[in-house]
Design an enzyme around this catalytic site. Structure first.
Site, PDB file in Angstrom:
ATOM      1  N   HIS A   1      52.679  25.503 -14.602  1.00  0.00           N
ATOM      2  CA  HIS A   1      52.038  24.328 -15.191  1.00  0.00           C
ATOM      3  C   HIS A   1      51.912  23.226 -14.134  1.00  0.00           C
ATOM      4  CE1 HIS A   1      51.408  20.761 -17.659  1.00  0.00           C
ATOM      5  NE2 HIS A   1      52.542  20.258 -17.202  1.00  0.00           N
TER       6      HIS A   1
ATOM      7  N   ASP B   1      24.174  12.659   2.199  1.00  0.00           N
ATOM      8  CA  ASP B   1      25.038  13.778   1.800  1.00  0.00           C
ATOM      9  C   ASP B   1      26.384  13.583   2.480  1.00  0.00           C
ATOM     10  OD1 ASP B   1      26.148  16.299   1.060  1.00  0.00           O
ATOM     11  OD2 ASP B   1      24.146  17.156   0.980  1.00  0.00           O
TER      12      ASP B   1
ATOM     13  N   TRP C   1      58.131  23.994  -9.185  1.00  0.00           N
ATOM     14  CA  TRP C   1      57.009  23.805  -8.249  1.00  0.00           C
ATOM     15  C   TRP C   1      57.506  23.348  -6.892  1.00  0.00           C
ATOM     16  CZ3 TRP C   1      54.812  19.389  -5.808  1.00  0.00           C
ATOM     17  CH2 TRP C   1      55.450  18.176  -6.082  1.00  0.00           C
TER      18      TRP C   1
ATOM     19  N   SER D   1      41.850  24.289   1.880  1.00  0.00           N
ATOM     20  CA  SER D   1      40.739  23.661   1.166  1.00  0.00           C
ATOM     21  C   SER D   1      40.884  22.142   1.159  1.00  0.00           C
ATOM     22  CB  SER D   1      40.678  24.195  -0.258  1.00  0.00           C
ATOM     23  OG  SER D   1      39.926  23.343  -1.076  1.00  0.00           O
ATOM     24  N   SER D   2      42.083  21.643   0.845  1.00  0.00           N
ATOM     25  CA  SER D   2      42.260  20.184   0.790  1.00  0.00           C
ATOM     26  C   SER D   2      42.071  19.545   2.143  1.00  0.00           C
ATOM     27  CB  SER D   2      43.662  19.794   0.317  1.00  0.00           C
ATOM     28  OG  SER D   2      44.004  20.444  -0.819  1.00  0.00           O
TER      29      SER D   2
ATOM     30  N   HIS E   1      56.443  13.308  -1.354  1.00  0.00           N
ATOM     31  CA  HIS E   1      56.203  11.948  -1.812  1.00  0.00           C
ATOM     32  C   HIS E   1      54.802  11.460  -1.469  1.00  0.00           C
ATOM     33  CE1 HIS E   1      56.978   8.347  -3.866  1.00  0.00           C
ATOM     34  NE2 HIS E   1      56.303   7.776  -2.888  1.00  0.00           N
TER      35      HIS E   1
ATOM     36  N   GLU F   1      52.332  13.221  -1.346  1.00  0.00           N
ATOM     37  CA  GLU F   1      51.527  13.959  -2.306  1.00  0.00           C
ATOM     38  C   GLU F   1      51.381  13.196  -3.627  1.00  0.00           C
ATOM     39  OE1 GLU F   1      49.682  16.642  -2.330  1.00  0.00           O
ATOM     40  OE2 GLU F   1      49.418  16.834  -4.498  1.00  0.00           O
TER      41      GLU F   1
ATOM     42  N   TYR G   1      51.298  10.150  -4.051  1.00  0.00           N
ATOM     43  CA  TYR G   1      50.331   9.059  -3.855  1.00  0.00           C
ATOM     44  C   TYR G   1      48.926   9.585  -3.661  1.00  0.00           C
ATOM     45  CZ  TYR G   1      53.713   5.678  -4.667  1.00  0.00           C
ATOM     46  OH  TYR G   1      54.626   4.928  -5.341  1.00  0.00           O
TER      47      TYR G   1
ATOM     48  N   SER H   1      39.703   0.228 -10.130  1.00  0.00           N
ATOM     49  CA  SER H   1      39.190  -0.981  -9.488  1.00  0.00           C
ATOM     50  C   SER H   1      37.675  -1.060  -9.553  1.00  0.00           C
ATOM     51  CB  SER H   1      39.614  -1.035  -8.019  1.00  0.00           C
ATOM     52  OG  SER H   1      41.011  -0.957  -7.918  1.00  0.00           O
TER      53      SER H   1
ATOM     54  N   HIS I   1      64.376   9.787  -1.776  1.00  0.00           N
ATOM     55  CA  HIS I   1      64.765   9.332  -3.124  1.00  0.00           C
ATOM     56  C   HIS I   1      64.735  10.497  -4.119  1.00  0.00           C
ATOM     57  CE1 HIS I   1      60.313   7.984  -3.674  1.00  0.00           C
ATOM     58  NE2 HIS I   1      60.453   9.196  -4.163  1.00  0.00           N
ATOM     59  N   HIS I   2      64.194  11.627  -3.699  1.00  0.00           N
ATOM     60  CA  HIS I   2      64.281  12.822  -4.547  1.00  0.00           C
ATOM     61  C   HIS I   2      65.578  13.577  -4.303  1.00  0.00           C
ATOM     62  CE1 HIS I   2      60.075  12.542  -5.900  1.00  0.00           C
ATOM     63  NE2 HIS I   2      59.865  12.031  -4.692  1.00  0.00           N
TER      64      HIS I   2
ATOM     65  N   THR J   1      52.335  -2.048  -5.098  1.00  0.00           N
ATOM     66  CA  THR J   1      51.859  -1.528  -6.382  1.00  0.00           C
ATOM     67  C   THR J   1      51.731  -2.672  -7.388  1.00  0.00           C
ATOM     68  OG1 THR J   1      53.104   0.462  -5.854  1.00  0.00           O
ATOM     69  CG2 THR J   1      52.197   0.320  -8.057  1.00  0.00           C
TER      70      THR J   1
ATOM     71  N   LYS K   1      48.613  -4.657  -6.970  1.00  0.00           N
ATOM     72  CA  LYS K   1      47.441  -4.036  -7.577  1.00  0.00           C
ATOM     73  C   LYS K   1      47.376  -4.327  -9.063  1.00  0.00           C
ATOM     74  CE  LYS K   1      46.343  -0.376  -4.482  1.00  0.00           C
ATOM     75  NZ  LYS K   1      44.905  -0.651  -4.531  1.00  0.00           N
TER      76      LYS K   1
ATOM     77  N   ARG L   1      66.131  18.933 -17.331  1.00  0.00           N
ATOM     78  CA  ARG L   1      64.758  19.433 -17.296  1.00  0.00           C
ATOM     79  C   ARG L   1      64.768  20.923 -16.971  1.00  0.00           C
ATOM     80  NH1 ARG L   1      62.394  17.182 -11.484  1.00  0.00           N
ATOM     81  NH2 ARG L   1      60.561  18.372 -12.086  1.00  0.00           N
TER      82      ARG L   1
HETATM   83  C1  HEM Z   1      56.801   2.301  -8.394  1.00  0.00           C
HETATM   84  C2  HEM Z   1      56.545   3.456  -7.904  1.00  0.00           C
HETATM   85  C3  HEM Z   1      57.450   4.676  -7.995  1.00  0.00           C
HETATM   86  C4  HEM Z   1      58.795   4.790  -7.810  1.00  0.00           C
HETATM   87  C5  HEM Z   1      59.749   3.679  -7.467  1.00  0.00           C
HETATM   88  C6  HEM Z   1      59.132   6.175  -8.007  1.00  0.00           C
HETATM   89  C7  HEM Z   1      60.414   6.715  -7.889  1.00  0.00           C
HETATM   90  C8  HEM Z   1      60.741   8.035  -8.121  1.00  0.00           C
HETATM   91  C9  HEM Z   1      62.045   8.616  -7.928  1.00  0.00           C
HETATM   92  C10 HEM Z   1      63.270   7.855  -7.424  1.00  0.00           C
HETATM   93  C11 HEM Z   1      61.981   9.929  -8.267  1.00  0.00           C
HETATM   94  C12 HEM Z   1      63.100  10.971  -8.189  1.00  0.00           C
HETATM   95  C13 HEM Z   1      63.823  11.112  -9.459  1.00  0.00           C
HETATM   96  C14 HEM Z   1      64.797  12.259  -9.455  1.00  0.00           C
HETATM   97  O1  HEM Z   1      64.388  13.408  -9.199  1.00  0.00           O
HETATM   98  O2  HEM Z   1      65.980  12.007  -9.725  1.00  0.00           O
HETATM   99  C15 HEM Z   1      60.638  10.190  -8.686  1.00  0.00           C
HETATM  100  C16 HEM Z   1      60.171  11.421  -9.118  1.00  0.00           C
HETATM  101  C17 HEM Z   1      58.836  11.723  -9.259  1.00  0.00           C
HETATM  102  N1  HEM Z   1      57.781  10.835  -9.172  1.00  0.00           N
HETATM  103 FE1  HEM Z   1      57.910   8.845  -8.842  1.00  0.00          FE
HETATM  104  N2  HEM Z   1      58.010   6.880  -8.326  1.00  0.00           N
HETATM  105  C18 HEM Z   1      56.962   5.998  -8.320  1.00  0.00           C
HETATM  106  C19 HEM Z   1      55.642   6.283  -8.554  1.00  0.00           C
HETATM  107  C20 HEM Z   1      55.162   7.566  -8.749  1.00  0.00           C
HETATM  108  C21 HEM Z   1      53.758   7.912  -8.781  1.00  0.00           C
HETATM  109  C22 HEM Z   1      52.617   6.930  -8.610  1.00  0.00           C
HETATM  110  C23 HEM Z   1      53.693   9.243  -8.987  1.00  0.00           C
HETATM  111  C24 HEM Z   1      52.504  10.168  -9.101  1.00  0.00           C
HETATM  112  C25 HEM Z   1      51.341   9.839  -9.453  1.00  0.00           C
HETATM  113  C26 HEM Z   1      55.039   9.740  -9.089  1.00  0.00           C
HETATM  114  C27 HEM Z   1      55.358  11.056  -9.307  1.00  0.00           C
HETATM  115  C28 HEM Z   1      56.620  11.564  -9.325  1.00  0.00           C
HETATM  116  C29 HEM Z   1      56.931  12.952  -9.539  1.00  0.00           C
HETATM  117  C30 HEM Z   1      55.920  14.085  -9.740  1.00  0.00           C
HETATM  118  C31 HEM Z   1      58.325  13.058  -9.512  1.00  0.00           C
HETATM  119  C32 HEM Z   1      59.165  14.300  -9.785  1.00  0.00           C
HETATM  120  C33 HEM Z   1      59.150  15.316  -8.726  1.00  0.00           C
HETATM  121  C34 HEM Z   1      60.005  16.510  -9.135  1.00  0.00           C
HETATM  122  O3  HEM Z   1      61.228  16.437  -8.983  1.00  0.00           O
HETATM  123  O4  HEM Z   1      59.442  17.497  -9.616  1.00  0.00           O
HETATM  124  N3  HEM Z   1      55.905   8.689  -8.946  1.00  0.00           N
HETATM  125  N4  HEM Z   1      59.884   9.013  -8.582  1.00  0.00           N
HETATM  126 CU   LIG Z   2      58.781  10.257  -4.545  1.00  0.00          CU
END
Ligand code: HEM
Ligand SMILES: [Cu+2]
Lengths: 221, 534
Positions: free
Chosen positions: B79, B108, B144, B171-172, B255, B257, B259, B270, B304-305, B330, B333, B452
């Site tokens: 997924h 183009d 994933w 591709s990307s 990370h 990614e 963004y 915008s 931070h992950h 952010t 914005k 999870r």
């Molecule tokens: C203010 C902005 C953001 C902050 C401070 C933030 C912070 C974090 C942190 C600390 C985690 C890790 C949590 C953990 O696994 O314990 C996380 C996970 C994640 N964040 Fe964010 N994030 C932000 C914005 C975003 C944005 C804009 C996206 C995507 C469009 C995003 C997508 C994700 C995803 C996909 C994960 C999980 C990844 C995984 O473990 O599978 N985050 N975020």
């Molecule tokens: Cu991150």
């Protein structure tokens, strides 16, 4: 709402001069080429992260990677501490706990011969781990050490360790494997207990040395 | 508005698309390729959505009812892969293809043939990826994020997964190189960088993020592959490697990614908000600088992950503060969007509704992100449903809503027909209600400790899970309305004017509706450019 105050003079080139086609194609290849090189460089960077990571772990003791020093160096440091004013530190005692883990699927018996030791800083101590090959094949093992808490890892130095080399065992072979360690007196004061753990793996490199097993005093069974 | 670009030039022998199906196979036309990307991601959206519904059906009640746990795990893994690499990324590339040349006055994309390849690799990559589900050893089921050693323990379909990922990456990267070359070299005279629409700006920066981060991911999965089949030990402790190192390399890509998934959405929103607030975008320059700072910072926050992997204190602090720093640009914005709406003469057509929904709900996701950035708190939240709630708020009512908003906003230009406004509004309200029913309760069960990626859970989480599952099915069915609206709009409907939205700013509104197959073969006059930017 379209009024932006911009003037025609902002445009650098004359209004809509047609672009030379081959000139444009050249510009495309230049940009595409640079971007392609950036992509290749970043692919390489991923690989560069590997040695970089090793170095950082080594320097910081991150990941519980322990230090390794020679016995001579250990003596020298001890004398240095005695000469300095921090001889008090040498009176501090720390409890060292020993843990042995067999990695998933490993056909070994592997355990510390002592559960824990009370040690003085700056002194060398010897302890040993017991390992036995439970399989019917000769096999090469490799121990990977880790110290926690991480803050103590880089002060935990080994002068001699079975983890420095690959360990060969004949089928059913077993032996005690020594480790000599010394804890640097500079270890943070809030550390009063350190755990040394080894995970014992089947080494990826299963090439047996031409030397036979008597070097390791197998106690066979 | 003006039709200067539709004048016929007799030196061209093809003005329309080639007839037949091969049109789509051989096309190098940016609009055709954009269309292909968009249809592809819509299809993948329903495939990925079906997987999500299998997950939510299993989690409707505690206990194992519907699927085997291993299959459940491959559903959560697939997924995510489908939604990230098969839906959000290609959909934004599709929008880029359609809109960027029209927005900068170019005929183009810079490298049309490369463009054709970039697209056609994708269906093959995903066929391979999805086919692993039908192989004996099953699809990838280790998440994933592909962490070793777990991922290395899957069966031999592993090699297909890595192969498919390599092709998606190629591709990307090719698509991004094309976008950079287009923006650098193909702008009409007078279209200076600081006159470009924000969608173009955010895509330029996204393209750089992609080129810099995807190859690192390619490297990481290549290391996995050689560890598995060629005897290397990058991540295997038995051979002197370290599995935690994979996490560093992965998140160095991962990370940036996330963004990549959201910056183009910022560009879409915008574009939409000023149109329906009937005011110029507030703080154009600060938007550009904020985007650039977010992109830069996204490379120094990856760990931070990994707060729970036992980093030294200095590392935890560094990554905590750098992560929190991202919320400054952010926040700029969000402030600018709100300020654009402030005292505007707002109307609430469907694109605007989705854009406002984006601003509100993306911000909720940003706030939970900030909570997760607090290291000591994250040690409790990590790997719970709280994280799931966080990233779904930024990705579903965030990235996906922006894609839907973009579709409603530009589809009259694409098809020449207005969509059904009434159905659009129904689509918005059902989506918004159900998306919150679906994801908000995940905050609660997460804080209460529900992990999870599990097919079963303890009884105290039962009520909120049932509610979330109801939300999931509601949200899923609401998207059928979307398909219906798009279908109707492609088939016919009230004719759209060239401007489509009264007072809309941007070169794309100066060409006829539907946009002719070739636009801006003659670059737009300077006066038109100067009239059409903020
Ligand atoms: C203010 C902005 C953001 C902050 C401070 C933030 C912070 C974090 C942190 C600390 C985690 C890790 C949590 C953990 O696994 O314990 C996380 C996970 C994640 N964040 Fe964010 N994030 C932000 C914005 C975003 C944005 C804009 C996206 C995507 C469009 C995003 C997508 C994700 C995803 C996909 C994960 C999980 C990844 C995984 O473990 O599978 N985050 N975020
Ligand atoms: Cu991150």
């Amino acid at each position: 709402m379209n009024e932006t105050g911009s003037t025609a003079s902002e445009a650098t080139a004359a209004d809509n001069t047609p672009v030379d086609k081959s000139e444009l194609a050249r510009k495309h290849y230049v940009v595409a080429g640079k971007m392609f090189l950036l992509a290749i460089a970043m692919f390489g960077f991923g690989y560069v992260m590997v040695p970089l990571y090793e170095v950082i772990c080594e320097v910081t003791g991150l990941n519980g990677k322990t230090g390794r020093i020679s016995a001579v160096e250990s003596e020298r440091r001890l004398e240095q501490t005695l000469a300095g004013n921090d001889a008090d530190a040498l009176q501090r005692e720390i409890i060292v706990e020993f843990v042995g883990i067999v990695s998933a699927g490993g056909n070994w018996e592997f355990r510390p011969n002592e559960r824990e030791m009370r040690v003085k800083l700056g002194q060398q101590y010897v302890t040993s781990y017991f390992a036995k090959n439970l399989s019917t094949q000769p096999v090469v093992g490799q121990a990977s050490p880790s110290v926690s808490p991480f803050a103590a890892a880089k002060y935990f130095n080994k002068t001699e360790c079975f983890c420095f080399t690959r360990q060969e065992f004949e089928a059913g072979g077993s032996r005690d494997m020594p480790v000599t360690f010394v804890i640097d007196p500079k270890v943070p004061v809030n550390v009063d207990r350190v755990t040394l753990s080894y995970t014992f793996f089947k080494s990826k490199d299963q090439q047996l040395s031409s030397v036979t097993f008597d070097s390791g005093e197998p106690s066979g069974s | 508005m003006s039709a200067y670009d539709t004048a016929h030039h007799d030196d061209h022998d093809h003005h329309g698309p080639a007839p037949g199906l091969t049109r789509w196979l051989y096309t190098t036309n940016h609009k055709d390729i954009g269309t292909l990307y968009l249809w592809f991601s819509l299809l993948m959206f329903f495939i990925g959505g079906a997987m999500a519904l299998i997950i939510r059906a299993e989690l409707f009640q505690p206990g194992i009812q519907i699927v085997d746990p291993m299959f459940f795990n491959s559903m959560t893994t697939m997924h995510a892969i489908v939604m990230i690499f098969g839906v959000v990324m290609p959909a934004f590339v599709g929008l880029a293809n359609w809109m960027i040349p029209m927005m900068i006055g170019a005929p183009d994309m810079a490298l049309p043939r490369l463009n054709n390849w970039s697209f056609w690799i994708m269906p093959f990559a995903f066929t391979i990826m999805l086919s692993t589900l039908f192989m004996d050893s099953g699809g990838p089921a280790g998440g994933w994020t592909l962490y070793p050693p777990l991922t290395l323990q899957m069966g031999d379909s592993f090699a297909f997964v890595i192969f498919a990922i390599h092709f998606m990456g190629i591709s990307s990267v090719m698509g991004s190189i094309n976008i950079v070359a287009t923006i650098f070299n193909m702008r009409a005279n007078g279209m200076t960088l600081m006159k470009m629409p924000l969608f173009v700006w955010t895509w330029l920066i996204t393209a750089f993020l992609l080129i810099a981060s995807i190859p690192v991911f390619a490297g990481a999965v290549t290391m996995l592959l050689t560890d598995r089949y060629f005897g290397t030990s990058f991540f295997s402790a038995a051979g002197g490697g370290d599995p935690v190192m994979f996490q560093h390399i992965f998140w160095f890509f991962g990370h940036p990614e996330v963004y990549i998934l959201i910056l183009p959405a910022f560009g879409v929103v915008s574009s939409i908000i000023p149109t329906f607030a009937r005011k110029p975008l507030f703080g154009y320059d600060s938007m550009v600088y904020a985007t650039a700072s977010i992109a830069f910072l996204s490379f120094i926050v990856w760990a931070h992950h990994m707060f729970t992997t036992g980093m030294p204190l200095a590392g935890e602090l560094f990554f905590m503060f750098s992560t929190m720093m991202i919320s400054v640009p952010t926040g700029v914005k969000v402030f600018n969007w709100v300020a654009t709406m402030w005292r505007g003469s707002m109307t609430f057509e469907t694109p605007m509704l989705f854009a406002i929904g984006f601003v509100v709900m993306f911000t909720i996701g940003g706030l939970s992100g900030l909570m997760l950035a607090i290291t000591p708190a994250d040690i409790q939240y990590h790997d719970t449903y709280f994280v799931v709630a966080h990233f779904h708020y930024v990705l579903v009512p965030g990235a996906i809503f922006s894609l839907i908003a973009a579709t409603y906003y530009w589809i009259p230009k694409w098809t020449g027909n207005m969509y059904d406004e009434k159905l659009g509004k129904i689509h918005f309200w059902t989506s918004t209600i159900f998306v919150n029913v679906l994801f908000f309760p995940m905050h609660f069960v997460g804080l209460a400790g529900m992990p999870r990626r599990i097919p079963d859970y303890s009884l105290q989480f039962a009520d909120w899970n049932m509610i979330a599952s109801i939300g999931a099915f509601g949200f899923g069915f609401a998207q059928i309305i979307f398909v219906w609206v798009v279908y109707k709009c492609v088939r016919g409907g009230e004719k759209a004017t060239d401007e489509v939205w009264e007072g809309a700013v941007g070169l794309e509104w100066t060409v006829p509706s539907p946009a002719p197959y070739h636009t801006f073969e003659e670059p737009p006059p300077l006066a038109v450019i100067n009239k059409n930017h903020f």
